[in-house]
Design a protein around this motif. Structure first.
Motif, PDB file in Angstrom:
ATOM      1  N   GLN A   1      -1.131   2.070   4.542  1.00 42.03           N
ATOM      2  CA  GLN A   1      -1.904   1.729   3.371  1.00 42.03           C
ATOM      3  C   GLN A   1      -1.130   0.657   2.611  1.00 42.03           C
ATOM      4  O   GLN A   1       0.097   0.704   2.541  1.00 42.03           O
ATOM      5  CB  GLN A   1      -2.038   3.008   2.548  1.00 42.03           C
ATOM      6  N   ILE A   2      -1.813  -0.309   2.085  1.00 42.59           N
ATOM      7  CA  ILE A   2      -1.132  -1.406   1.398  1.00 42.59           C
ATOM      8  C   ILE A   2      -1.352  -1.280  -0.101  1.00 42.59           C
ATOM      9  O   ILE A   2      -2.486  -1.223  -0.563  1.00 42.59           O
ATOM     10  CB  ILE A   2      -1.648  -2.765   1.893  1.00 42.59           C
ATOM     11  N   THR A   3      -0.255  -1.186  -0.825  1.00 35.98           N
ATOM     12  CA  THR A   3      -0.354  -1.060  -2.276  1.00 35.98           C
ATOM     13  C   THR A   3       0.144  -2.335  -2.928  1.00 35.98           C
ATOM     14  O   THR A   3       1.265  -2.772  -2.671  1.00 35.98           O
ATOM     15  CB  THR A   3       0.502   0.126  -2.776  1.00 35.98           C
ATOM     16  N   LEU A   4      -0.690  -2.941  -3.746  1.00 37.17           N
ATOM     17  CA  LEU A   4      -0.287  -4.104  -4.518  1.00 37.17           C
ATOM     18  C   LEU A   4      -0.052  -3.609  -5.927  1.00 37.17           C
ATOM     19  O   LEU A   4      -0.982  -3.202  -6.609  1.00 37.17           O
ATOM     20  CB  LEU A   4      -1.388  -5.168  -4.491  1.00 37.17           C
ATOM     21  N   ASP A   5       1.219  -3.596  -6.331  1.00 36.87           N
ATOM     22  CA  ASP A   5       1.586  -2.947  -7.583  1.00 36.87           C
ATOM     23  C   ASP A   5       1.925  -4.011  -8.625  1.00 36.87           C
ATOM     24  O   ASP A   5       2.972  -4.658  -8.539  1.00 36.87           O
ATOM     25  CB  ASP A   5       2.791  -2.020  -7.301  1.00 36.87           C
ATOM     26  N   ASN A   6       1.058  -4.216  -9.602  1.00 35.82           N
ATOM     27  CA  ASN A   6       1.276  -5.180 -10.680  1.00 35.82           C
ATOM     28  C   ASN A   6       1.663  -6.562 -10.177  1.00 35.82           C
ATOM     29  O   ASN A   6       2.504  -7.233 -10.745  1.00 35.82           O
ATOM     30  CB  ASN A   6       2.382  -4.692 -11.622  1.00 35.82           C
ATOM     31  N   LEU A   7       1.015  -6.966  -9.106  1.00 33.30           N
ATOM     32  CA  LEU A   7       1.391  -8.190  -8.434  1.00 33.30           C
ATOM     33  C   LEU A   7       0.902  -9.409  -9.209  1.00 33.30           C
ATOM     34  O   LEU A   7      -0.218  -9.434  -9.715  1.00 33.30           O
ATOM     35  CB  LEU A   7       0.738  -8.181  -7.053  1.00 33.30           C
ATOM     36  N   ALA A   8       1.752 -10.431  -9.292  1.00 32.87           N
ATOM     37  CA  ALA A   8       1.318 -11.712  -9.860  1.00 32.87           C
ATOM     38  C   ALA A   8       2.211 -12.783  -9.270  1.00 32.87           C
ATOM     39  O   ALA A   8       3.367 -12.513  -8.925  1.00 32.87           O
ATOM     40  CB  ALA A   8       1.426 -11.707 -11.374  1.00 32.87           C
ATOM     41  N   HIS A   9       1.667 -13.969  -9.125  1.00 33.32           N
ATOM     42  CA  HIS A   9       2.507 -15.027  -8.589  1.00 33.32           C
ATOM     43  C   HIS A   9       2.231 -16.351  -9.254  1.00 33.32           C
ATOM     44  O   HIS A   9       1.097 -16.736  -9.493  1.00 33.32           O
ATOM     45  CB  HIS A   9       2.301 -15.180  -7.089  1.00 33.32           C
ATOM     46  N   SER A  10       3.317 -17.052  -9.557  1.00 29.23           N
ATOM     47  CA  SER A  10       3.208 -18.410 -10.076  1.00 29.23           C
ATOM     48  C   SER A  10       4.087 -19.306  -9.222  1.00 29.23           C
ATOM     49  O   SER A  10       5.173 -18.907  -8.814  1.00 29.23           O
ATOM     50  CB  SER A  10       3.671 -18.458 -11.522  1.00 29.23           C
ATOM     51  N   TYR A  11       3.612 -20.517  -8.967  1.00 30.95           N
ATOM     52  CA  TYR A  11       4.436 -21.467  -8.210  1.00 30.95           C
ATOM     53  C   TYR A  11       5.411 -22.193  -9.136  1.00 30.95           C
ATOM     54  O   TYR A  11       6.250 -22.956  -8.675  1.00 30.95           O
ATOM     55  CB  TYR A  11       3.545 -22.470  -7.477  1.00 30.95           C
ATOM     56  N   LEU A  12       5.276 -21.978 -10.447  1.00 32.60           N
ATOM     57  CA  LEU A  12       6.197 -22.610 -11.387  1.00 32.60           C
ATOM     58  C   LEU A  12       7.406 -21.698 -11.571  1.00 32.60           C
ATOM     59  O   LEU A  12       7.281 -20.483 -11.514  1.00 32.60           O
ATOM     60  CB  LEU A  12       5.501 -22.829 -12.736  1.00 32.60           C
ATOM     61  N   PRO A  13       8.575 -22.293 -11.810  1.00 28.22           N
ATOM     62  CA  PRO A  13       9.762 -21.440 -11.973  1.00 28.22           C
ATOM     63  C   PRO A  13       9.698 -20.586 -13.236  1.00 28.22           C
ATOM     64  O   PRO A  13      10.138 -19.442 -13.235  1.00 28.22           O
ATOM     65  CB  PRO A  13      10.911 -22.454 -12.047  1.00 28.22           C
ATOM     66  N   ASN A  14       9.146 -21.119 -14.332  1.00 31.12           N
ATOM     67  CA  ASN A  14       9.084 -20.352 -15.571  1.00 31.12           C
ATOM     68  C   ASN A  14       7.660 -20.311 -16.105  1.00 31.12           C
ATOM     69  O   ASN A  14       7.312 -21.051 -17.014  1.00 31.12           O
ATOM     70  CB  ASN A  14      10.004 -20.967 -16.644  1.00 31.12           C
ATOM     71  N   PRO A  15       6.836 -19.463 -15.529  1.00 31.92           N
ATOM     72  CA  PRO A  15       5.444 -19.427 -15.978  1.00 31.92           C
ATOM     73  C   PRO A  15       5.356 -18.958 -17.425  1.00 31.92           C
ATOM     74  O   PRO A  15       6.012 -17.993 -17.809  1.00 31.92           O
ATOM     75  CB  PRO A  15       4.790 -18.425 -15.035  1.00 31.92           C
TER      76      PRO A  15
ATOM     77  N   TRP B   1      -5.058  -0.682  -0.907  1.00 31.44           N
ATOM     78  CA  TRP B   1      -5.954  -0.978   0.193  1.00 31.44           C
ATOM     79  C   TRP B   1      -5.749   0.071   1.285  1.00 31.44           C
ATOM     80  O   TRP B   1      -4.638   0.271   1.756  1.00 31.44           O
ATOM     81  CB  TRP B   1      -5.710  -2.391   0.743  1.00 31.44           C
ATOM     82  N   GLY B   2      -6.860   0.695   1.656  1.00 31.22           N
ATOM     83  CA  GLY B   2      -6.781   1.844   2.549  1.00 31.22           C
ATOM     84  C   GLY B   2      -6.340   1.487   3.954  1.00 31.22           C
ATOM     85  O   GLY B   2      -6.607   0.392   4.453  1.00 31.22           O
ATOM     86  N   ASP B   3      -5.663   2.429   4.572  1.00 31.17           N
ATOM     87  CA  ASP B   3      -5.200   2.277   5.944  1.00 31.17           C
ATOM     88  C   ASP B   3      -6.398   2.182   6.893  1.00 31.17           C
ATOM     89  O   ASP B   3      -7.346   2.959   6.779  1.00 31.17           O
ATOM     90  CB  ASP B   3      -4.343   3.506   6.275  1.00 31.17           C
ATOM     91  N   GLY B   4      -6.340   1.222   7.791  1.00 25.59           N
ATOM     92  CA  GLY B   4      -7.363   1.147   8.824  1.00 25.59           C
ATOM     93  C   GLY B   4      -8.686   0.564   8.374  1.00 25.59           C
ATOM     94  O   GLY B   4      -9.662   0.628   9.098  1.00 25.59           O
ATOM     95  N   GLU B   5      -8.713  -0.008   7.196  1.00 26.41           N
ATOM     96  CA  GLU B   5      -9.973  -0.611   6.767  1.00 26.41           C
ATOM     97  C   GLU B   5      -9.946  -2.114   6.984  1.00 26.41           C
ATOM     98  O   GLU B   5      -8.885  -2.724   7.106  1.00 26.41           O
ATOM     99  CB  GLU B   5     -10.214  -0.310   5.284  1.00 26.41           C
ATOM    100  N   ALA B   6     -11.132  -2.684   7.040  1.00 25.01           N
ATOM    101  CA  ALA B   6     -11.223  -4.132   7.207  1.00 25.01           C
ATOM    102  C   ALA B   6     -11.590  -4.748   5.872  1.00 25.01           C
ATOM    103  O   ALA B   6     -12.630  -4.429   5.310  1.00 25.01           O
ATOM    104  CB  ALA B   6     -12.271  -4.470   8.261  1.00 25.01           C
ATOM    105  N   TYR B   7     -10.700  -5.605   5.367  1.00 21.52           N
ATOM    106  CA  TYR B   7     -10.943  -6.246   4.085  1.00 21.52           C
ATOM    107  C   TYR B   7     -11.197  -7.723   4.299  1.00 21.52           C
ATOM    108  O   TYR B   7     -10.602  -8.333   5.187  1.00 21.52           O
ATOM    109  CB  TYR B   7      -9.724  -6.111   3.171  1.00 21.52           C
TER     110      TYR B   7
END
Lengths: 368, 290
Positions: A3-17, A32-38
Motif C-alpha cells: 500500500q502506498i501512503t503519501l504523508d503530507n507530501l509537497a514538492h517545490s523545485y525552488l530551494p526556498n519555496p 493508495w490501496g495495494d493492488g489497485e490500478a490508479y
C-alpha cells in the motif's frame, strides 16, 4: 506489493519555496490501496510527473514522507523501492535481442536461468512477441519497442508497484486500445499496484479503478470513474472529464433554487448561503432541449452528429452550453430552451463542489 | 506553373565549376600529368607511362613510410578513441563546470598545427623544456632528435594532446543526446555501470564514434606539420610519415614524377577509406530504420 501512503507530501523545485504558488506539487495526503490500478490524470504541467517521480524515487519531496506498506522510503532510490517503470518513449537496449531485453532486469538480479527463460516466454506471449524473441531490438517499430518496454516493466513478479508514464503516447490508436486492454488483463491477473500517468481521459477511465485528477499542482479529486462523472469535486474535473465537458453557469443559489441571469433553475438539494463565485454545473448528458417557457433560453448554434449521439452546441447569455442527445432523439425544430435534470446539478463555490444540506438520493447513472 | 526549359540556366553553375576547377580539378590534373611524364629540366617532358607508379609501388622507402603511417594512425586511434570516450563520460553533464570543461577541451583544437609542434618541441627539450628537463632529472636522458623511440613517443603524445579533445567532444555530444529515461530505466533494471556503458552509451554513441574514427584516421593519415616541426621526420627517417616523405621526395629531391604518382595513390587510399566508412555508416543508419 504494498500500500502506498503519501504523508503530507509537497514538492517545490525552488530551494526556498515561500508561498503556495512556489510548489509544483501542493500538499497531499493519500493512502493508495495495494493492488489497485490508479490513473494520474491532468493537463500538461499539472504536477502529475512530479508526483510520479516522487513515487518512483527519482525525486525527493521537499516535504512529507512516502511509505510503502509500513516502510518509509522517502529517501530510498528506485532500486531499493523495488518498483518498475515504463516511460513515455520506448526504452530498449538496441543491441540486445528482444528476449535479452526482457530478461535483462531478471539477469541483473541474478535470477536462475530456467526461471528467466520461463518468465521471458510468458511475458513474450502476453505482449505477442514470441515470434521475434531472437531478433535484435534495433529496427523494430516504435509500437514494438514500447511493447518491449511494457514487457520489461512487467517481467518481475515481486515489484511493489508498476508505474506507467504516458506509455501509449507513441502507439498507434488501434494498438492503444489493445495494449490498454492487455494491461488491464495483466493487472487483474497479477494484482500489482499500478500507477498510470496520462492526459487522456479515455485512457484513465478505461484503465484505472481509481482516477486521481490533478490540476495546478493539486489533487482535485480521487475517485472512481463514476464519481468523477457524477459528482466532480472541482470545476476542473467537470470540464476536463467528459466529452464535451460539464456546462458551468454563473448563478446565485438560495435554498433549492438557482438563478442564472434571472432565470430560475431548480436544484436537487437545498444549499446554505454561499460565498464567492457560485456556479452550477450540469453534464451535457442531463440537458434536455425543449420549447416553451420553462428552462434557460438558449440559441442553438449547431448540431454535431458523432455517431451514437448528437452534440448540440448552443449559447446562453453569450456563453457556450452543450447538450448531448441520444441518437434518434428528435430535436424539436423550435427548441429554444434547455432544462436540466435537477438531481444532476452540482453547485460550485469558488470552483469547489458544495454538498447540499439535504439531497434527493443520487440516482443510478444511466448509460449514455 | 509550367516548367520553363532554359539552357542559359547552366551559366548559373559556372561559378562553382570555375571554383572547383581551380581549387581541385586543375591541381589534381597537373599532378596526374606529372605522374605519367619524366623530365630532364628546361620544361621538357616526355612520356613515362605507368613507370613511376610501378617504381613507387615497389619502393622500399614508400613501403616503410606507409608502415610507419599505419602504425602511427593505429596507435593514436587506439589511444584517442577510448581516452576520448572516458573523458566524455567523466565530464559534468550540465551546469557551470560543464561549460568550463567544454572550453578547456576546445582549447587544443584552436591552436594552429605548427604552434602545437613548436610547443612540444620546446617542452621536450632538456635545457629549457619542462617535460624534457623533468625527465632528465629523473634519470631519463630525453632526446627526441636522436632516439627514435623518444621521437615517436613525443609525436604520439603531441597528437593525443592535440586531438583527443575532438573525440571527447563528439562522444560528449553523443552522450548528451541519450534521453534521461534510458539511465532511469537502466537503474530500475539494476544494470551495473559497465552494462549501462555497454548496452546504452556505446550503442547510442556509435554514430558519432564512427565519425570520430573517420576524422581521426584521415587527419592522422595526412599528418604533416606537427612532426615536421618537432622532428623533421627524423631521427633518420623514423618519423617520416607518408606526407613528410612525399614532401621530401617532391620538394627536397624534386622527383616530380614519382612524387606525383605517390600522391595520387595516397589520395586514392584516403578516398577508398572514406568510401568504406561512408558505406558502413549509411548501412548502420538503415539498420536503425532511419
Amino acid at each position: 506489493m504494498a500500500q502506498i501512503t503519501l504523508d503530507n507530501l509537497a514538492h517545490s523545485y525552488l530551494p526556498n519555496p515561500k508561498g503556495e504558488e512556489d510548489y509544483a506539487l501542493k500538499q497531499l495526503d493519500h493512502v493508495w490501496g495495494d493492488g489497485e490500478a490508479y490513473a494520474l490524470l491532468g493537463a500538461s504541467g499539472c504536477g502529475k510527473s512530479t508526483l510520479l517521480n516522487i513515487i518512483s524515487g527519482l525525486l525527493v519531496p521537499s516535504r512529507g514522507r512516502i511509505l510503502f506498506g509500513d516502510r518509509d522510503v522517502t529517501h530510498q532510490d528506485t532500486v531499493e523501492r523495488n518498483i518498475a517503470q515504463v516511460f513515455q518513449f520506448p526504452v530498449v537496449y538496441d543491441t540486445m535481442t528482444v528476449g535479452d531485453n526482457l530478461a535483462f532486469p531478471l539477469r541483473n538480479r541474478g535470477m536462475d536461468a530456467a526461471y528467466v527463460a520461463a518468465r521471458v516466454q510468458k511475458i513474450a506471449a502476453m505482449i505477442g512477441m514470441e515470434e521475434v524473441l531472437n531478433r535484435k531490438a534495433r529496427g523494430l517499430t516504435a509500437d514494438a519497442k514500447q511493447k518491449i518496454s511494457l514487457g520489461r516493466g512487467m517481467v518481475r513478479e515481486d515489484v511493489n508497484a508498476i508505474l506507467f508514464d504516458e506509455p501509449l503516447t507513441v502507439i498507434d490508436p488501434h494498438m492503444k486500445w489493445e495494449l490498454r486492454t492487455q494491461l488491464k488483463a495483466l493487472h487483474n491477473e497479477f494484482g500489482h499496484t499500478m500507477i498510470y500517468v496520462t492526459h487522456d481521459q479515455t485512457e484513465a477511465l478505461t484503465f484505472a479503478d481509481k482516477v486521481v485528477v490533478m490540476h495546478d499542482g493539486r489533487v482535485v479529486q480521487l475517485g472512481t470513474p463514476e464519481e468523477l462523472f457524477d459528482t466532480p469535486e472541482h470545476t476542473f474535473v467537470g470540464y476536463f472529464i467528459g466529452s464535451p465537458g460539464m456546462n458551468l453557469i454563473e448563478a446565485e443559489v438560495a435554498g433549492n433554487l438557482a438563478r442564472c441571469a434571472g432565470h430560475a433553475v431548480r436544484l436537487g438539494g437545498t444549499y446554505k448561503a454561499l460565498q464567492g463565485r457560485v456556479q452550477i454545473g450540469v453534464r451535457p448528458e442531463f440537458v434536455q432541449l425543449v420549447s416553451g417557457e420553462e428552462g434557460l433560453p438558449v440559441t442553438i448554434k449547431r448540431v454535431e452528429d458523432v455517431g451514437r449521439h448528437q452534440i448540440v452546441r448552443a449559447e446562453f447569455q453569450g456563453r457556450a452550453i452543450n447538450a448531448v442527445q441520444l441518437e434518434g432523439t428528435p430535436i424539436p425544430a423550435d427548441a429554444n430552451r434547455m432544462i436540466f435534470a435537477p438531481e444532476r446539478i452540482n453547485v460550485y463555490a469558488d470552483d469547489w463542489r458544495v454538498a447540499p444540506l439535504q439531497s434527493v438520493a443520487t440516482p443510478q447513472r444511466e448509460a449514455v | 506553373m509550367d516548367k520553363v526549359q532554359n539552357n542559359k540556366a547552366w551559366f548559373l553553375v559556372l561559378p562553382v565549376l570555375v571554383l572547383v576547377a581551380f581549387s581541385a580539378v586543375i591541381p589534381l590534373m597537373t599532378v596526374v600529368n606529372y605522374s605519367v611524364q619524366d623530365t630532364f629540366g628546361n620544361n621538357v617532358f616526355f612520356w613515362e607511362g605507368l613507370g613511376w607508379f610501378q617504381e613507387v609501388l615497389t619502393s622500399e622507402r614508400v613501403h616503410a613510410a606507409l608502415g610507419r603511417q599505419l602504425a602511427f594512425s593505429g596507435i593514436i586511434l587506439a589511444i584517442q578513441i577510448p581516452l576520448g570516450i572516458a573523458i566524455a563520460i567523466c565530464m559534468p553533464k550540465r551546469g557551470f563546470w560543464a561549460s568550463v570543461c567544454l572550453v578547456l577541451m576546445a582549447l587544443p583544437l584552436l591552436i594552429p598545427w605548427n604552434v602545437v609542434g613548436t610547443i612540444w618541441q620546446i617542452l621536450g627539450r632538456t635545457d629549457i623544456g619542462l617535460v624534457g628537463y623533468a625527465l632528465d632529472k629523473v634519470g631519463i636522458s630525453w632526446n627526441y632528435a636522436r632516439n627514435p623511440v623518444h621521437a615517436w613517443v613525443t609525436v604520439v603524445i603531441m597528437d593525443v594532446w592535440h586531438w583527443t579533445s575532438l573525440v571527447a567532444l563528439l562522444a560528449y555530444a553523443g552522450l548528451q543526446s541519450i534521453p534521461q529515461a534510458y539511465y532511469q530505466a537502466a537503474k530500475i533494471d539494476q544494470a551495473s555501470r559497465w552494462k549501462v556503458f555497454r548496452y546504452i552509451e556505446l550503442p547510442k554513441m556509435q554514430g558519432v564514434l564512427l565519425i570520430a574514427i573517420l576524422l581521426r584516421f584521415m587527419d592522422s593519415f595526412m599528418i604533416y606539420t606537427e612532426p615536421f616541426v618537432v622532428t623533421g621526420g627524423g631521427p633518420g627517417s623514423a618519423t617520416s610519415f607518408l606526407s613528410i616523405d612525399l614532401v621530401k621526395m617532391a620538394l627536397g629531391q624534386f622527383d616530380l614524377g614519382p612524387a606525383a604518382a605517390f600522391s595520387i595513390m595516397y589520395f586514392l587510399v584516403i578516398l577508398l577509406v572514406s568510401w568504406v566508412f561512408y558505406t558502413v555508416m549509411t548501412n548502420l543508419d538503415k539498420a536503425e530504420g532511419r
